[in-house]
Design an enzyme around this catalytic site. Structure first.
Site, PDB file in Angstrom:
ATOM      1  N   ASP A  94       0.838  -1.423   0.089  1.00 52.63           N
ATOM      2  CA  ASP A  94      -0.119   0.138  -0.281  1.00 52.63           C
ATOM      3  C   ASP A  94       0.725   0.959   0.072  1.00 52.63           C
ATOM      4  O   ASP A  94       1.787   1.359   0.669  1.00 52.63           O
ATOM      5  CB  ASP A  94      -1.044   0.005   0.936  1.00 52.63           C
ATOM      6  CG  ASP A  94      -2.139   0.890   0.965  1.00 52.63           C
ATOM      7  OD1 ASP A  94      -2.094   1.943   0.609  1.00 52.63           O
ATOM      8  OD2 ASP A  94      -3.378   0.416   1.717  1.00 52.63           O
ATOM      9  N   ASP A 134      -3.170   4.567  -2.033  1.00 55.00           N
ATOM     10  CA  ASP A 134      -3.785   5.582  -1.024  1.00 55.00           C
ATOM     11  C   ASP A 134      -4.133   6.640  -1.829  1.00 55.00           C
ATOM     12  O   ASP A 134      -3.119   8.055  -2.537  1.00 55.00           O
ATOM     13  CB  ASP A 134      -2.968   5.529  -0.614  1.00 55.00           C
ATOM     14  CG  ASP A 134      -4.061   6.340   1.684  1.00 55.00           C
ATOM     15  OD1 ASP A 134      -4.716   5.079   1.551  1.00 55.00           O
ATOM     16  OD2 ASP A 134      -4.175   7.177   1.752  1.00 55.00           O
ATOM     17  N   GLU A 192      -6.710   4.274  -5.231  1.00 55.15           N
ATOM     18  CA  GLU A 192      -7.358   4.252  -4.684  1.00 55.15           C
ATOM     19  C   GLU A 192      -8.533   5.872  -5.394  1.00 55.15           C
ATOM     20  O   GLU A 192      -7.760   7.046  -4.590  1.00 55.15           O
ATOM     21  CB  GLU A 192      -7.156   4.647  -3.046  1.00 55.15           C
ATOM     22  CG  GLU A 192      -9.016   4.686  -2.894  1.00 55.15           C
ATOM     23  CD  GLU A 192      -8.543   4.616  -1.213  1.00 55.15           C
ATOM     24  OE1 GLU A 192      -9.407   5.159  -0.180  1.00 55.15           O
ATOM     25  OE2 GLU A 192      -7.607   5.549  -0.943  1.00 55.15           O
ATOM     26  N   HIS A 202     -11.502  -1.610   4.422  1.00 57.18           N
ATOM     27  CA  HIS A 202     -11.198  -1.395   5.296  1.00 57.18           C
ATOM     28  C   HIS A 202     -11.801  -0.107   5.815  1.00 57.18           C
ATOM     29  O   HIS A 202     -11.895   0.657   7.093  1.00 57.18           O
ATOM     30  CB  HIS A 202      -9.576  -1.556   6.148  1.00 57.18           C
ATOM     31  CG  HIS A 202      -8.745  -0.285   5.058  1.00 57.18           C
ATOM     32  ND1 HIS A 202      -8.643   0.218   3.994  1.00 57.18           N
ATOM     33  CD2 HIS A 202      -8.561   0.614   4.920  1.00 57.18           C
ATOM     34  CE1 HIS A 202      -7.980   0.590   3.370  1.00 57.18           C
ATOM     35  NE2 HIS A 202      -8.119   1.444   4.381  1.00 57.18           N
ATOM     36  N   ASP A 203     -12.245   1.204   4.898  1.00 56.35           N
ATOM     37  CA  ASP A 203     -13.082   2.086   5.341  1.00 56.35           C
ATOM     38  C   ASP A 203     -14.559   1.976   5.299  1.00 56.35           C
ATOM     39  O   ASP A 203     -14.979   2.818   5.372  1.00 56.35           O
ATOM     40  CB  ASP A 203     -12.805   3.295   4.265  1.00 56.35           C
ATOM     41  CG  ASP A 203     -10.761   3.391   4.223  1.00 56.35           C
ATOM     42  OD1 ASP A 203     -10.211   2.992   5.391  1.00 56.35           O
ATOM     43  OD2 ASP A 203     -10.302   3.742   3.117  1.00 56.35           O
TER      44      ASP A 203
HETATM   45  C1  NOJ Z   1      -7.486   5.886   2.183  1.00 57.32           C
HETATM   46  C2  NOJ Z   1      -7.756   4.705   2.856  1.00 57.32           C
HETATM   47  O1  NOJ Z   1      -7.796   3.635   2.551  1.00 57.32           O
HETATM   48  C3  NOJ Z   1      -7.920   4.847   4.408  1.00 57.32           C
HETATM   49  O2  NOJ Z   1      -7.890   3.941   5.048  1.00 57.32           O
HETATM   50  C4  NOJ Z   1      -6.814   6.193   4.982  1.00 57.32           C
HETATM   51  O3  NOJ Z   1      -8.048   6.898   6.511  1.00 57.32           O
HETATM   52  C5  NOJ Z   1      -6.723   7.947   4.376  1.00 57.32           C
HETATM   53  N1  NOJ Z   1      -6.835   7.207   2.809  1.00 57.32           N
HETATM   54  C6  NOJ Z   1      -5.736   8.839   4.559  1.00 57.32           C
HETATM   55  O4  NOJ Z   1      -4.502   8.216   3.785  1.00 57.32           O
END
Ligand code: NOJ
Ligand code: CA
Length: 533
Positions: A98, A200, A268, A329-330
């Site tokens: 990542d 990211d 992402e 995970h978000d």
């Molecule tokens: C996206 C990530 O998936 C998330 O978990 C993170 O808090 C934010 N970017 C900041 O890096």
């Protein structure tokens, strides 16, 4: 030329804190992942993407990196990583890391130098700005975690910008020295042998020059969280980002281009489809796979999904390879959003649509969102804006491996609580039950592996009625028909002429399919894959 692995394979996201602990501190680690590689091979996946493992103060659980070319002691050592990579490769598994390019930790030595003085050689590595003419923050930009995105630095009398926590200052990617330093990070890991990166918040990397205010969002409601007060049109998705993606792509491509040797970049990006498509690149290629998150929030009905799939397919640029995601995970878990019965349908959808699937750890067990008692909340998102349901701890709880202590995740108390039904919802138990969602995933991945129609084949949506979503996957003489009942009532599908002589490859429910007079009868919540001829 045969298709590259990242087009035919299935990616599995490992959240390293929650996968397997091996040293009894209640936090998953790299040796834990190594220990579970055989599970992943048996499951049938092709690549793992590991959320950040780099040294970090863990303000945002690793998305605040304080050193890009090392491993955080909580996860292990570089040698542990090398061992994991070697063990994965020995089993034919690819490993993606990542990459967090948009921001560093405020403990990173670059930022410490940058904030030391206005004349620091690293001052321009981050986004520093004087107060607005009348005082206060330079613009109305809001952090994704709430509050102004500008943090005042008393010592040097300027603000710095942070799209996320104030402990995550944004880098200035317009500065060539930043680009060069971060390109070296990519090379460091590529040289070690990693097969690619998930990038990211790629769409955040460049902000409009001069930091003009974002327009306010007329549809904003407090329950959405403060970040949505404004539309992030000036703070994200600027044209220059595509040059940055192209440069990263050049680096990735320089490490391999063959079906097995290719390195992959996955961006992402949370944007509407039409904007998302630009991330495939224009004259120069961008990332291989701009993540397509649409299934996470889509209305769960056959017509809406059919339209969404058709529109996404139609929007792809020439040569653009599709991809699909059910969770990460978000975001809320698919089982929480759709229920256990439809989580099985979602699994079929994920693994039979055209494009690379990414599977979130634990979804193969049907893990749902876990209610976290207030005193156990860890996620800064929840701590900063409590009670809105925005926290991410519920989807980051430990993997359950067996019915023994702490589900065999750890000998110690896990960093987040386990889901309540872990004594039955665990790998060991579910592997013995042919009707479990785990076995469904295993079957689906096997069917996918055995049928090129499901990986490199074409996709054609079928006319269907009611709650049925149906499509054809075809490669040369191989024709498969996927029919999914998105509802809790029996449904029927008039089979097209070409599917007259078909047999069942897989069903999400027990019992043989019933085909009567050219009509396929689907049970409530049933999805099937039929093969023709
Ligand atoms: C996206 C990530 O998936 C998330 O978990 C993170 O808090 C934010 N970017 C900041 O890096
Ligand atoms: Ca550990």
């Amino acid at each position: 030329m045969s298709a590259p692995w990242w087009q035919t394979g299935t990616i599995y996201q490992v959240y390293p804190r929650s996968f397997q602990d091996t040293n009894g501190d209640g936090i998953g680690d790299l040796n834990g992942i190594t220990q579970r590689l055989d599970y992943l091979v048996d499951l049938g996946i092709d690549a793992i993407w590991i959320s950040p493992i780099f040294p970090s103060p863990m303000s945002d659980f690793g998305y605040d990196v304080s050193e890009y070319c090392d491993v955080d002691g909580r996860f292990g050592t570089l040698a542990d990583f090398d061992a994991l990579l070697a063990q994965a490769h020995a089993r034919g598994l690819k490993v993606l890391l990542d990459f967090v390019p948009n921001h560093t930790s405020d403990r990173h030595h670059w930022f410490l130098e940058s904030r030391a003085s206005r004349s620091s050689p690293k001052r321009d590595w981050y986004l520093w700005h004087d107060p607005a003419p009348g005082g206060g923050p330079p613009s109305n930009w809001i952090s994704d975690f709430g509050g102004s995105a500008w943090e005042w630095d008393e010592a040097t009398g300027q603000y710095y910008y942070h799209a996320f926590l104030k402990e995550q200052p944004d880098l200035n990617w317009r500065n060539p020295a930043v680009q060069a330093a971060m390109h070296d990070v990519l090379r460091f890991w590529f040289d070690r042998g990693v097969d690619g990166f998930r990038i990211d918040v790629l769409w955040h990397m460049v902000k409009a020059a001069g930091f003009p205010d974002n327009p306010s969002n007329p549809a904003w409601q407090p329950a959405m969280g403060e970040m949505h007060r404004v539309l992030q049109v000036n703070s994200t998705d600027q044209p220059e980002v595509h040059m940055l993606a192209a440069a990263m792509r050049d680096i990735a491509d320089s490490y391999g281009a063959g079906a097995q040797s290719a390195r992959v970049l996955i961006g992402e990006i949370y944007l509407p489809v039409e904007r998302l498509m630009h991330y495939y690149g224009g004259e120069r290629p961008g990332v291989h796979l701009p993540f397509n998150f649409q299934l996470i929030d889509a209305p769960w009905n056959a017509r809406a999904l059919a339209n969404l799939i058709a529109e996404y397919e139609a929007a792809l640029p020439p040569g653009g390879w599709p991809n699909w995601v059910l969770g990460n995970h978000d975001r809320p878990r698919v089982a929480a959003k759709r229920g256990q019965a439809q989580a099985r349908i979602a699994a079929v959808l994920l693994l039979t649509l055209r494009g690379t699937p990414t599977l979130y750890y634990g979804d193969e067990l049907g893990l749902s969102d876990v209610a976290i008692p207030p005193e156990q909340v860890r996620d800064p998102r929840e701590l900063r804006e409590p009670g809105l349901g925005l926290g991410r701890d519920p989807v980051r709880t430990p993997m359950s491996w067996a019915a023994s202590k702490n589900a065999d995740f750890s000998t110690a108390r896990p960093w987040l609580p386990l889901h309540q039904d872990w004594p039955t919802r665990n790998v060991e138990r579910m592997a013995q039950n042919p009707g479990s969602i785990l076995e469904l995933y295993r079957q689906l991945l096997a069917v996918r592996r055995e049928h090129p129609a499901l990986t490199i084949g074409s996709l054609a949506m079928l006319d269907a009625e009611g709650d049925v979503l149906a499509y054809e996957r075809r490669h040369e003489a191989q024709r498969l028909l996927v029919a999914l009942n998105l509802g809790a009532h029996a449904q029927s599908l008039a089979l097209p002429g070409w599917a007259g002589d078909c047999r069942l490859l897989l069903s999400t429910t027990a019992g043989p399919p019933r085909i009567e007079g050219g009509v396929l009868l689907l049970r409530p919540d049933e999805g099937v894959i039929l093969t023709v001829g």
